[in-house]
Write a protein that holds these residues in place. Structure first.
Motif, PDB file in Angstrom:
ATOM      1  N   TYR A 108       0.832  -1.207   0.000  1.00 25.46           N
ATOM      2  CA  TYR A 108       0.000   0.000   0.000  1.00 25.46           C
ATOM      3  C   TYR A 108       0.866   1.257   0.000  1.00 25.46           C
ATOM      4  N   VAL A 109       1.872   1.267   0.863  1.00 24.41           N
ATOM      5  CA  VAL A 109       2.720   2.451   1.010  1.00 24.41           C
ATOM      6  C   VAL A 109       3.529   2.707  -0.259  1.00 24.41           C
ATOM      7  N   THR A 166       2.946   2.085  -3.284  1.00 29.22           N
ATOM      8  CA  THR A 166       2.183   2.558  -4.451  1.00 29.22           C
ATOM      9  C   THR A 166       1.370   3.793  -4.124  1.00 29.22           C
ATOM     10  N   GLY A 167       1.668   4.433  -3.009  1.00 24.61           N
ATOM     11  CA  GLY A 167       0.939   5.629  -2.630  1.00 24.61           C
ATOM     12  C   GLY A 167      -0.543   5.382  -2.401  1.00 24.61           C
ATOM     13  N   GLY A 168      -0.886   4.168  -2.009  1.00 26.74           N
ATOM     14  CA  GLY A 168      -2.275   3.833  -1.745  1.00 26.74           C
ATOM     15  C   GLY A 168      -3.087   3.527  -2.985  1.00 26.74           C
ATOM     16  N   ASN A 169      -2.447   3.377  -4.113  1.00 31.52           N
ATOM     17  CA  ASN A 169      -3.177   3.220  -5.368  1.00 31.52           C
ATOM     18  C   ASN A 169      -3.388   1.770  -5.794  1.00 31.52           C
ATOM     19  N   ALA A 170      -2.711   0.813  -5.161  1.00 29.22           N
ATOM     20  CA  ALA A 170      -2.726  -0.554  -5.690  1.00 29.22           C
ATOM     21  C   ALA A 170      -3.815  -1.437  -5.099  1.00 29.22           C
ATOM     22  N   LEU A 171      -4.113  -1.310  -3.817  1.00 27.85           N
ATOM     23  CA  LEU A 171      -4.921  -2.327  -3.158  1.00 27.85           C
ATOM     24  C   LEU A 171      -5.812  -1.742  -2.083  1.00 27.85           C
ATOM     25  N   LEU A 208      11.950  -0.287  10.511  1.00 29.46           N
ATOM     26  CA  LEU A 208      11.789  -1.113   9.323  1.00 29.46           C
ATOM     27  C   LEU A 208      10.737  -0.572   8.367  1.00 29.46           C
ATOM     28  N   LEU A 209      10.054   0.492   8.772  1.00 33.42           N
ATOM     29  CA  LEU A 209       9.030   1.098   7.928  1.00 33.42           C
ATOM     30  C   LEU A 209       9.016   2.585   8.193  1.00 33.42           C
ATOM     31  N   GLU A 210       8.958   3.363   7.124  1.00 30.78           N
ATOM     32  CA  GLU A 210       8.835   4.800   7.297  1.00 30.78           C
ATOM     33  C   GLU A 210       7.434   5.154   7.770  1.00 30.78           C
ATOM     34  N   ALA A 270       3.911   6.168   7.855  1.00 27.72           N
ATOM     35  CA  ALA A 270       3.017   6.126   6.700  1.00 27.72           C
ATOM     36  C   ALA A 270       1.581   6.368   7.130  1.00 27.72           C
ATOM     37  N   ASP A 271       0.852   7.061   6.284  1.00 26.55           N
ATOM     38  CA  ASP A 271      -0.566   7.289   6.512  1.00 26.55           C
ATOM     39  C   ASP A 271      -1.340   6.148   5.858  1.00 26.55           C
ATOM     40  N   LEU A 272      -2.018   5.335   6.679  1.00 31.64           N
ATOM     41  CA  LEU A 272      -2.761   4.197   6.156  1.00 31.64           C
ATOM     42  C   LEU A 272      -4.241   4.516   5.957  1.00 31.64           C
ATOM     43  N   THR A 273      -4.601   5.787   6.087  1.00 36.15           N
ATOM     44  CA  THR A 273      -5.985   6.171   5.833  1.00 36.15           C
ATOM     45  C   THR A 273      -6.370   5.763   4.417  1.00 36.15           C
ATOM     46  N   GLY A 274      -7.480   5.064   4.283  1.00 34.87           N
ATOM     47  CA  GLY A 274      -7.927   4.631   2.975  1.00 34.87           C
ATOM     48  C   GLY A 274      -7.518   3.226   2.604  1.00 34.87           C
ATOM     49  N   ILE A 275      -6.769   2.533   3.473  1.00 35.82           N
ATOM     50  CA  ILE A 275      -6.337   1.181   3.138  1.00 35.82           C
ATOM     51  C   ILE A 275      -7.496   0.192   3.179  1.00 35.82           C
ATOM     52  N   TYR A 276      -8.581   0.561   3.895  1.00 36.39           N
ATOM     53  CA  TYR A 276      -9.758  -0.312   4.003  1.00 36.39           C
ATOM     54  C   TYR A 276     -10.895   0.168   3.117  1.00 36.39           C
TER      55      TYR A 276
END
Length: 382
Positions: A122-123, A125-130, A337-339, A341-347
């Motif tokens: 998700y991160v 692809t900038g939230g565009n893939a899945l 291990l991860l920068e 990231a805003d996960l808003t919109g992943i669901y």
């Protein structure tokens, strides 16, 4: 829930070391190692009737008990039944990154997968893939150790503990637990007050057998294989989570496929929800079905001494448990291990809520509003 429907007791008969040595490489390399895509044979044919908005839907999953929903749903034809005239095509994977690559490339439309590769995909692809559209499994991760060397949790200091892979879900969980104990470990090298040894699930049993590691933080069925080798369970990760539940596997979909074929996505979700209900209603039959699927996919079934305790520790669920995913992502950020990231919109839980309503069940509580589904008309993929 796999543990609540006639599941096995915790007692087990130890496999001989000779027998384990013979079957482990074959079973673990296919069931929970790291590798590439494998097309699946013998999937149910499409049912008579017109297809939905597309002739074929391609799903991916692991030949692993934590993907029991997909194993059983395909094996019993429960997902195909919901698709009707749309054919279900399956591929199995042994590594999350390769499954994400397949989703990005368009060779997989919907996938069962773990938290870490989902967040990374998700991160990147900038939230565009899945999008995450449903839950699938909780639990099934344990810290198992050599009882001669480690008798209490405090005894882990100075010991060598295996995790599957740098930055994978279990690796992050162990690094976070070590940090909370006050021990210092360099996340990249694994060196520190506790040595974190990234071995891979198919290598861990040999590493334990030869003494190269003193224990392992591993998913099932690797944890139960190690117990059959003489290890003891020192900690179940479920005990670290409020309510004992945390996301191990969930269902994701290509954002493009979701927008173009929402009817197909909902049909697969209906199959997933019905499969989870079927598993909960008859755990022993479902366990046998999952093991039959593993035998078909890998050439070998899991022996009872491994299958029974592994199955008992995994819970199937429709709930994606968003709060636990965010916590896991926070742990990866803290470990470096991860920068951030805003996960808003992943669901996008809209399709799941509709499926649950159709089944007469209330929608699951969610702390994130579903994204709107694009229902524009498109040319069907024929």
């Amino acid at each position: 829930m796999l543990t609540a429907t006639g599941g096995p007791t915790r007692s087990r008969t130890r496999l001989s070391r000779l027998a384990l040595a013979a079957v482990l490489p074959l079973l673990l390399s296919a069931a929970c190692g790291y590798g590439s895509e494998r097309p699946s044979d013998a999937v149910p044919a499409a049912l008579p009737g017109d297809p939905l908005s597309v002739d074929e839907v391609r799903i991916g999953y692991f030949p692993n008990l934590s993907h029991a929903t997909a194993l059983v749903g395909v094996e019993e034809g429960l997902i195909q039944r919901e698709l009707g005239g749309t054919r279900l095509r399956t591929s199995t994977f042994t590594a999350g990154p390769s499954e994400i690559e397949a989703l990005n490339a368009g060779s997989v439309d919907i996938a069962w997968i773990g938290p870490s590769p989902t967040v990374n995909g998700y991160v990147r692809t900038g939230g565009n893939a899945l999008r995450i559209i449903a839950g699938s499994a909780s639990g099934g991760v344990k810290l198992v150790v050599d009882p001669e060397k480690i008798k209490t949790l405090d005894d882990l200091e100075g010991k060598r503990i295996a995790t599957p892979q740098l930055g994978n879900t279990q690796d992050v969980a162990f690094l976070n637990w070590v940090s909370e104990k006050g021990w210092k470990v360099d996340a990249q090298s694994g060196k520190g007050d506790v040595s974190v040894v990234r071995t891979g699930t198919k290598v861990a049993p040999d590493a334990y057998r030869t003494g190269a590691v003193d224990g392992a933080w591993m998913p099932e069925p690797t944890a139960s294989y190690l117990v059959a080798e003489g290890a003891s369970v020192l900690l179940d990760e479920s005990d670290l989570w409020p309510g004992g539940s945390f996301v191990t596997t969930h269902v994701i979909v290509s954002r493009t496929f979701l927008g173009e074929h929402p009817d197909v996505v909902e049909a697969v979700l209906r199959g997933s929800v019905r499969t989870n209900a079927w598993i909960a209603a008859d755990g022993d039959r479902a366990k046998a079905s999952a093991n039959a699927a593993l035998k078909r996919l890998t050439g070998r079934a899991l022996p009872p001494e491994v299958l029974d305790p592994a199955w008992a520790s995994i819970e199937v669920t429709d709930d994606p448990m968003p709060a636990t995913l965010r916590t896991q992502a926070d742990h990866a950020v803290r470990a470096g291990l991860l920068e951030e990231a805003d996960l808003t919109g992943i669901y996008d839980l809209g399709p799941l809520h509709r499926v649950l309503r159709q089944a007469g069940r209330p929608p699951l509580p969610a702390d994130e509003q579903p994204l709107p589904t694009d229902t524009r008309q498109t040319t069907p993929r024929r």
